[in-house]
Design a protein around this motif. Structure first.
Motif, PDB file in Angstrom:
ATOM      1  N   PRO A  90       0.817  -1.206   0.000  1.00  0.00           N
ATOM      2  CA  PRO A  90       0.000   0.000   0.000  1.00  0.00           C
ATOM      3  C   PRO A  90       0.855   1.263   0.000  1.00  0.00           C
ATOM      4  CG  PRO A  90      -0.135  -1.113   2.104  1.00  0.00           C
ATOM      5  CD  PRO A  90       0.644  -1.993   1.196  1.00  0.00           C
ATOM      6  N   LYS A  91       0.292   2.342  -0.564  1.00  0.00           N
ATOM      7  CA  LYS A  91       1.023   3.596  -0.639  1.00  0.00           C
ATOM      8  C   LYS A  91       1.143   4.212   0.746  1.00  0.00           C
ATOM      9  CE  LYS A  91      -0.350   4.746  -5.307  1.00  0.00           C
ATOM     10  NZ  LYS A  91      -1.067   5.683  -6.163  1.00  0.00           N
ATOM     11  N   LYS A  92       2.232   4.932   0.962  1.00  0.00           N
ATOM     12  CA  LYS A  92       2.429   5.630   2.226  1.00  0.00           C
ATOM     13  C   LYS A  92       1.536   6.861   2.271  1.00  0.00           C
ATOM     14  CE  LYS A  92       6.899   4.942   4.284  1.00  0.00           C
ATOM     15  NZ  LYS A  92       8.206   5.534   4.531  1.00  0.00           N
ATOM     16  N   ALA A  93       1.050   7.174   3.470  1.00  0.00           N
ATOM     17  CA  ALA A  93       0.231   8.363   3.656  1.00  0.00           C
ATOM     18  C   ALA A  93       1.132   9.587   3.691  1.00  0.00           C
ATOM     19  CB  ALA A  93      -0.559   8.257   4.943  1.00  0.00           C
ATOM     20  N   LYS A  94       0.800  10.592   2.885  1.00  0.00           N
ATOM     21  CA  LYS A  94       1.595  11.821   2.852  1.00  0.00           C
ATOM     22  C   LYS A  94       1.264  12.744   4.021  1.00  0.00           C
ATOM     23  CE  LYS A  94       3.392  10.954  -1.204  1.00  0.00           C
ATOM     24  NZ  LYS A  94       4.654  10.327  -1.287  1.00  0.00           N
ATOM     25  N   SER A  95       0.027  12.664   4.505  1.00  0.00           N
ATOM     26  CA  SER A  95      -0.377  13.525   5.615  1.00  0.00           C
ATOM     27  C   SER A  95      -1.225  12.700   6.582  1.00  0.00           C
ATOM     28  CB  SER A  95      -1.190  14.716   5.083  1.00  0.00           C
ATOM     29  OG  SER A  95      -2.399  14.258   4.541  1.00  0.00           O
ATOM     30  N   ARG A 100      -5.117   5.784   7.223  1.00  0.00           N
ATOM     31  CA  ARG A 100      -6.288   4.974   7.579  1.00  0.00           C
ATOM     32  C   ARG A 100      -6.493   4.980   9.083  1.00  0.00           C
ATOM     33  NH1 ARG A 100      -5.363  -0.735   5.684  1.00  0.00           N
ATOM     34  NH2 ARG A 100      -7.178  -1.018   7.007  1.00  0.00           N
ATOM     35  N   ARG A 101      -5.433   5.053   9.839  1.00  0.00           N
ATOM     36  CA  ARG A 101      -5.526   5.031  11.276  1.00  0.00           C
ATOM     37  C   ARG A 101      -6.287   6.262  11.788  1.00  0.00           C
ATOM     38  NH1 ARG A 101       0.019   4.605  14.074  1.00  0.00           N
ATOM     39  NH2 ARG A 101       0.051   2.720  12.839  1.00  0.00           N
ATOM     40  N   MET A 102      -5.991   7.430  11.191  1.00  0.00           N
ATOM     41  CA  MET A 102      -6.668   8.659  11.616  1.00  0.00           C
ATOM     42  C   MET A 102      -8.129   8.641  11.203  1.00  0.00           C
ATOM     43  SD  MET A 102      -4.531  10.370  13.309  1.00  0.00           S
ATOM     44  CE  MET A 102      -5.195  12.011  13.414  1.00  0.00           C
ATOM     45  N   SER A 103      -8.447   8.063  10.054  1.00  0.00           N
ATOM     46  CA  SER A 103      -9.840   8.043   9.608  1.00  0.00           C
ATOM     47  C   SER A 103     -10.684   7.122  10.471  1.00  0.00           C
ATOM     48  CB  SER A 103      -9.923   7.631   8.136  1.00  0.00           C
ATOM     49  OG  SER A 103      -9.475   6.302   7.983  1.00  0.00           O
ATOM     50  N   ARG A 104     -10.116   6.079  11.055  1.00  0.00           N
ATOM     51  CA  ARG A 104     -10.883   5.176  11.914  1.00  0.00           C
ATOM     52  C   ARG A 104     -11.220   5.838  13.250  1.00  0.00           C
ATOM     53  NH1 ARG A 104      -7.715  -0.136  12.594  1.00  0.00           N
ATOM     54  NH2 ARG A 104      -6.012   1.081  11.747  1.00  0.00           N
ATOM     55  N   LYS A 105     -10.378   6.747  13.725  1.00  0.00           N
ATOM     56  CA  LYS A 105     -10.601   7.362  15.030  1.00  0.00           C
ATOM     57  C   LYS A 105     -11.732   8.367  14.992  1.00  0.00           C
ATOM     58  CE  LYS A 105      -5.999   6.754  16.885  1.00  0.00           C
ATOM     59  NZ  LYS A 105      -4.777   7.411  17.343  1.00  0.00           N
TER      60      LYS A 105
END
Length: 106
Positions: A90-95, A100-105
């Motif tokens: 998977p591609k690395k998150a730029k921000s 995905r971790r931030m979107s789950r919270k």
């Protein structure tokens, strides 16, 4: 001539071991001293076998002759095939917003 007492012989043997710096072992227990005194084999074995030259090291050497690293070529082909099938890394998150971790919270 009288026989020498065993205790005096043992004391003499102990003193002799101290003077000549040998191991005092009156009961003849196995100590492994023969193997501990022996030369180490590792350095001789390392000097015996020449250094292995990899394809990358050969290609970095000065000169015009280069060879193809077929293992690396096959690895890159396999990675491309996995990407085409959607099984790649998977591609690395730029921000933090793309993570995905931030979107789950939320």
């Amino acid at each position: 001539m009288a026989a020498v007492a065993p205790a005096r012989l043992a004391a003499l043997n102990r003193l002799r071991c101290e003077i000549f710096q040998t191991a005092y072992n009156p009961t003849s227990v196995r100590t492994g001293a023969k193997y501990l005194r022996a030369r180490l084999r590792g350095p001789s074995m390392i000097r015996y076998y020449p250094d292995q030259l990899t394809v990358a090291q050969f290609n970095r050497m000065p000169g015009d002759f280069k060879i193809q690293n077929w293992e690396e070529y096959q690895r890159l082909a396999d990675v491309e095939e996995k990407k085409r099938r959607g099984k790649g890394v998977p591609k690395k998150a730029k921000s933090p917003a793309e993570s995905r971790r931030m979107s789950r919270k939320r």
